[in-house]
Design a protein around this motif. Sequence first.
Motif, PDB file in Angstrom:
ATOM      1  N   THR A  40       0.839  -1.198   0.000  1.00  0.00           N
ATOM      2  CA  THR A  40       0.000   0.000   0.000  1.00  0.00           C
ATOM      3  C   THR A  40       0.872   1.245   0.000  1.00  0.00           C
ATOM      4  O   THR A  40       0.613   2.194  -0.753  1.00  0.00           O
ATOM      5  CB  THR A  40      -0.934   0.006   1.232  1.00  0.00           C
ATOM      6  N   LEU A  41       1.912   1.251   0.825  1.00  0.00           N
ATOM      7  CA  LEU A  41       2.835   2.387   0.857  1.00  0.00           C
ATOM      8  C   LEU A  41       3.528   2.552  -0.493  1.00  0.00           C
ATOM      9  O   LEU A  41       3.704   3.674  -0.972  1.00  0.00           O
ATOM     10  CB  LEU A  41       3.863   2.196   1.973  1.00  0.00           C
ATOM     11  N   ALA A  42       3.898   1.431  -1.104  1.00  0.00           N
ATOM     12  CA  ALA A  42       4.547   1.483  -2.415  1.00  0.00           C
ATOM     13  C   ALA A  42       3.621   2.104  -3.457  1.00  0.00           C
ATOM     14  O   ALA A  42       4.057   2.918  -4.283  1.00  0.00           O
ATOM     15  CB  ALA A  42       4.982   0.082  -2.847  1.00  0.00           C
ATOM     16  N   GLN A  43       2.357   1.734  -3.421  1.00  0.00           N
ATOM     17  CA  GLN A  43       1.396   2.282  -4.382  1.00  0.00           C
ATOM     18  C   GLN A  43       1.192   3.776  -4.162  1.00  0.00           C
ATOM     19  O   GLN A  43       1.202   4.558  -5.107  1.00  0.00           O
ATOM     20  CB  GLN A  43       0.060   1.546  -4.273  1.00  0.00           C
ATOM     21  N   VAL A  44       1.013   4.178  -2.904  1.00  0.00           N
ATOM     22  CA  VAL A  44       0.770   5.588  -2.592  1.00  0.00           C
ATOM     23  C   VAL A  44       1.978   6.452  -2.948  1.00  0.00           C
ATOM     24  O   VAL A  44       1.829   7.541  -3.506  1.00  0.00           O
ATOM     25  CB  VAL A  44       0.415   5.755  -1.089  1.00  0.00           C
ATOM     26  N   LEU A  45       3.163   5.958  -2.646  1.00  0.00           N
ATOM     27  CA  LEU A  45       4.383   6.738  -2.870  1.00  0.00           C
ATOM     28  C   LEU A  45       5.002   6.491  -4.247  1.00  0.00           C
ATOM     29  O   LEU A  45       6.015   7.098  -4.589  1.00  0.00           O
ATOM     30  CB  LEU A  45       5.404   6.443  -1.766  1.00  0.00           C
ATOM     31  N   GLU A  46       4.377   5.590  -5.013  1.00  0.00           N
ATOM     32  CA  GLU A  46       4.825   5.274  -6.369  1.00  0.00           C
ATOM     33  C   GLU A  46       6.304   4.895  -6.410  1.00  0.00           C
ATOM     34  O   GLU A  46       7.095   5.421  -7.188  1.00  0.00           O
ATOM     35  CB  GLU A  46       4.534   6.447  -7.315  1.00  0.00           C
ATOM     36  N   ARG A  47       6.645   3.936  -5.524  1.00  0.00           N
ATOM     37  CA  ARG A  47       8.006   3.423  -5.438  1.00  0.00           C
ATOM     38  C   ARG A  47       7.933   1.897  -5.392  1.00  0.00           C
ATOM     39  O   ARG A  47       6.927   1.330  -4.994  1.00  0.00           O
ATOM     40  CB  ARG A  47       8.702   3.923  -4.167  1.00  0.00           C
ATOM     41  N   PRO A  48       9.003   1.208  -5.759  1.00  0.00           N
ATOM     42  CA  PRO A  48       9.006  -0.261  -5.705  1.00  0.00           C
ATOM     43  C   PRO A  48       8.839  -0.767  -4.272  1.00  0.00           C
ATOM     44  O   PRO A  48       9.382  -0.193  -3.326  1.00  0.00           O
ATOM     45  CB  PRO A  48      10.390  -0.637  -6.247  1.00  0.00           C
ATOM     46  N   THR A  49       8.113  -1.867  -4.135  1.00  0.00           N
ATOM     47  CA  THR A  49       7.835  -2.424  -2.816  1.00  0.00           C
ATOM     48  C   THR A  49       9.112  -2.792  -2.080  1.00  0.00           C
ATOM     49  O   THR A  49       9.216  -2.563  -0.872  1.00  0.00           O
ATOM     50  CB  THR A  49       6.916  -3.662  -2.947  1.00  0.00           C
ATOM     51  N   ASN A  50      10.095  -3.352  -2.792  1.00  0.00           N
ATOM     52  CA  ASN A  50      11.336  -3.737  -2.111  1.00  0.00           C
ATOM     53  C   ASN A  50      12.085  -2.514  -1.572  1.00  0.00           C
ATOM     54  O   ASN A  50      12.699  -2.568  -0.517  1.00  0.00           O
ATOM     55  CB  ASN A  50      12.237  -4.590  -3.005  1.00  0.00           C
ATOM     56  N   GLU A  51      12.007  -1.392  -2.263  1.00  0.00           N
ATOM     57  CA  GLU A  51      12.640  -0.154  -1.789  1.00  0.00           C
ATOM     58  C   GLU A  51      11.925   0.340  -0.523  1.00  0.00           C
ATOM     59  O   GLU A  51      12.564   0.799   0.423  1.00  0.00           O
ATOM     60  CB  GLU A  51      12.585   0.912  -2.891  1.00  0.00           C
ATOM     61  N   ILE A  52      10.610   0.227  -0.512  1.00  0.00           N
ATOM     62  CA  ILE A  52       9.822   0.610   0.664  1.00  0.00           C
ATOM     63  C   ILE A  52      10.215  -0.277   1.844  1.00  0.00           C
ATOM     64  O   ILE A  52      10.459   0.209   2.952  1.00  0.00           O
ATOM     65  CB  ILE A  52       8.305   0.476   0.381  1.00  0.00           C
ATOM     66  N   ALA A  53      10.283  -1.593   1.616  1.00  0.00           N
ATOM     67  CA  ALA A  53      10.609  -2.545   2.679  1.00  0.00           C
ATOM     68  C   ALA A  53      11.979  -2.260   3.285  1.00  0.00           C
ATOM     69  O   ALA A  53      12.136  -2.238   4.513  1.00  0.00           O
ATOM     70  CB  ALA A  53      10.548  -3.974   2.140  1.00  0.00           C
ATOM     71  N   VAL A  54      12.972  -2.030   2.444  1.00  0.00           N
ATOM     72  CA  VAL A  54      14.333  -1.755   2.923  1.00  0.00           C
ATOM     73  C   VAL A  54      14.360  -0.462   3.730  1.00  0.00           C
ATOM     74  O   VAL A  54      14.950  -0.388   4.813  1.00  0.00           O
ATOM     75  CB  VAL A  54      15.319  -1.693   1.732  1.00  0.00           C
TER      76      VAL A  54
END
Length: 197
Positions: A40-54
Amino acid sequence: MENRLMAELGEPTSESGDPSLRAALEAVLLVVDEPVAEITLAQVLERPTNEIAVTLRDLAREYTADGRGFDLREVAGGWRFYTRAECAALVERFVRDGQQARLTQAALETLSVVAYRQPVSRAKVAAIRGVNSDGVMRTLAARGLVEEAGTEPEGQAVLYRTTSYFLERLGLRDLDELPALAPFLPDDVENLEEQPK
């Protein structure tokens, strides 16, 4: 060179003036009232999920290392800010001033039965506790700690389970993190359940 260094250090804004990923995550997580999934954060911030997770894990480690009054935790399938345990008493005194309603002993017992035996019917909860638990189950459902989970195939009794809010309130990722009950039970627990009341 300076812009790249600022980006590596996690400065609050980028070349375009947009907030850094770290700042954006902090801003979003500051206003949520329940854990938010990485996707959800990845979608809102328009960034890859793995980048969000790291980045989330880096922020969590940083807050812990700095000894901040809050930490970032992964619970109930998402991320959320929480007060650090050693500051909880101070925050509790500030926020509640002794006015928050606590769960009764009956509610705690009932919630424990549901947590460990789910999905479970009201009748089974009552059989385990030895007293009618209908009112307590309604209270737990109204507080969002338990929810309906279908019906029994043979008797059509409504089954109950704990909610993601339950996990969130206990700071658990999933039910596997509940403490084991075996050390607290008598050796003949199976026989106890089979005995007539």
